[in-house]
Motif scaffolding. Sequence first.
Motif, PDB file in Angstrom:
ATOM      1  N   ALA A  87       0.801  -1.229   0.000  1.00  0.00           N
ATOM      2  CA  ALA A  87       0.000   0.000   0.000  1.00  0.00           C
ATOM      3  C   ALA A  87       0.829   1.273   0.000  1.00  0.00           C
ATOM      4  O   ALA A  87       0.268   2.369  -0.080  1.00  0.00           O
ATOM      5  CB  ALA A  87      -0.953  -0.004   1.192  1.00  0.00           C
ATOM      6  N   LYS A  88       2.160   1.167   0.085  1.00  0.00           N
ATOM      7  CA  LYS A  88       2.999   2.363  -0.019  1.00  0.00           C
ATOM      8  C   LYS A  88       3.212   2.789  -1.467  1.00  0.00           C
ATOM      9  O   LYS A  88       3.626   3.924  -1.722  1.00  0.00           O
ATOM     10  CB  LYS A  88       4.364   2.102   0.629  1.00  0.00           C
ATOM     11  N   PRO A 103       2.604   4.120  -5.233  1.00  0.00           N
ATOM     12  CA  PRO A 103       1.675   5.128  -5.765  1.00  0.00           C
ATOM     13  C   PRO A 103       0.404   4.525  -6.363  1.00  0.00           C
ATOM     14  O   PRO A 103      -0.683   5.075  -6.186  1.00  0.00           O
ATOM     15  CB  PRO A 103       2.517   5.848  -6.832  1.00  0.00           C
ATOM     16  N   GLU A 108      -1.156   1.724  -5.551  1.00  0.00           N
ATOM     17  CA  GLU A 108      -2.056   1.285  -4.494  1.00  0.00           C
ATOM     18  C   GLU A 108      -2.666   2.465  -3.737  1.00  0.00           C
ATOM     19  O   GLU A 108      -3.822   2.402  -3.302  1.00  0.00           O
ATOM     20  CB  GLU A 108      -1.323   0.350  -3.537  1.00  0.00           C
ATOM     21  N   GLN A 109      -1.904   3.551  -3.603  1.00  0.00           N
ATOM     22  CA  GLN A 109      -2.450   4.751  -2.978  1.00  0.00           C
ATOM     23  C   GLN A 109      -3.613   5.303  -3.806  1.00  0.00           C
ATOM     24  O   GLN A 109      -4.649   5.703  -3.262  1.00  0.00           O
ATOM     25  CB  GLN A 109      -1.362   5.811  -2.828  1.00  0.00           C
ATOM     26  N   GLU A 110      -3.445   5.312  -5.116  1.00  0.00           N
ATOM     27  CA  GLU A 110      -4.508   5.781  -6.004  1.00  0.00           C
ATOM     28  C   GLU A 110      -5.712   4.828  -5.952  1.00  0.00           C
ATOM     29  O   GLU A 110      -6.869   5.274  -5.967  1.00  0.00           O
ATOM     30  CB  GLU A 110      -3.981   5.900  -7.436  1.00  0.00           C
ATOM     31  N   LEU A 135      -6.668   3.024  -3.405  1.00  0.00           N
ATOM     32  CA  LEU A 135      -7.371   3.283  -2.149  1.00  0.00           C
ATOM     33  C   LEU A 135      -8.220   4.543  -2.230  1.00  0.00           C
ATOM     34  O   LEU A 135      -9.332   4.595  -1.690  1.00  0.00           O
ATOM     35  CB  LEU A 135      -6.365   3.381  -1.004  1.00  0.00           C
ATOM     36  N   ARG A 136      -7.708   5.566  -2.904  1.00  0.00           N
ATOM     37  CA  ARG A 136      -8.489   6.797  -3.059  1.00  0.00           C
ATOM     38  C   ARG A 136      -9.748   6.526  -3.892  1.00  0.00           C
ATOM     39  O   ARG A 136     -10.840   7.020  -3.573  1.00  0.00           O
ATOM     40  CB  ARG A 136      -7.637   7.899  -3.703  1.00  0.00           C
ATOM     41  N   MET A 181      -4.712   2.298   7.563  1.00  0.00           N
ATOM     42  CA  MET A 181      -3.371   1.922   7.144  1.00  0.00           C
ATOM     43  C   MET A 181      -2.687   1.124   8.250  1.00  0.00           C
ATOM     44  O   MET A 181      -2.812   1.447   9.440  1.00  0.00           O
ATOM     45  CB  MET A 181      -2.548   3.165   6.813  1.00  0.00           C
ATOM     46  N   GLY A 217       3.949  -1.367   3.339  1.00  0.00           N
ATOM     47  CA  GLY A 217       2.670  -0.685   3.430  1.00  0.00           C
ATOM     48  C   GLY A 217       1.541  -1.687   3.275  1.00  0.00           C
ATOM     49  O   GLY A 217       1.632  -2.627   2.490  1.00  0.00           O
ATOM     50  N   ALA A 254      -3.032  -1.941   3.849  1.00  0.00           N
ATOM     51  CA  ALA A 254      -4.284  -1.288   4.221  1.00  0.00           C
ATOM     52  C   ALA A 254      -5.293  -2.349   4.633  1.00  0.00           C
ATOM     53  O   ALA A 254      -5.351  -3.431   4.045  1.00  0.00           O
ATOM     54  CB  ALA A 254      -4.830  -0.460   3.065  1.00  0.00           C
TER      55      ALA A 254
END
Length: 262
Positions: free
Chosen positions: A212-213, A215, A217-219, A221-222, A235, A241, A243
């Motif tokens: 999840a760290k 980019p 995976e961050q997108e 999650l958003r 988190m 990382g 989630a």
Amino acid sequence: MLPLATFSLAVLACLLTGYTLHKTRLVHLLLHELRDQGRQDNAALFRQMEALHALYTELRLRRSLPATRGWAASPDFLLELARHALSERPRTVVECSSGTSTLVLARCMQLNGSGKVYSLEHDPHYARATRAELARHGLADWAEVLDSSLTAQEFRSATWPWYETAGLPGERIDMLAIDGPPQATRRLARYPAGPALFARLAPDAAVFLDDAKRPDEQEILRRWANEYPEMQQQMLNCEKGAALLRYRPSTARQPGRFATSP
């Protein structure tokens, strides 16, 4: 008054001295940075060793697990999966990608005395390797590796390579672990887990997303946060990382909020 040549040499000497001092300071700073980085790396490695030891202890394993470095799930993430499975005793567990996590979750099912793991695996080599490890650990009855090729499927008006899910059981999913498909298959490769599988979740089901760290995976999650407000996100402090998402059906859901799998 100093001769011009002498003055020039003096200026040059000052410049060289300043340059040398500047370089010395940079080397000094670099050494401190390397020292601090080394301490951080050692601390991170020690944390993974602690997690791996805890995993062996809590699962009471008689045989060794496969490697947990490189592409494999890290020990701290595996420990999060194990502790959740042992405490909440999910009956139906689904994985996106098989491997060491399959063994860990299957062992949890065995210790619980109930439940089964279904792993979607697109790579026949990894599928065979995971089945062999399950047999070696005596866990073949607690997990099933499904040969699930990645096929072009449409989600949210876009085409994604995603697992064939026909082999999954009809029961609601109590726990979902997402560690595939590989990032190289497509940008936001793991996004389809939402539209493909969230509609199958049982109330209060848990979804674990690894890496999840990154980019992508961050997108992801958003996007999920906007599309699935019923999924509460948290988190986890893991090496790569991670989630944790919990499906809270008490949150009002609009009809058609979840897209079903093609």
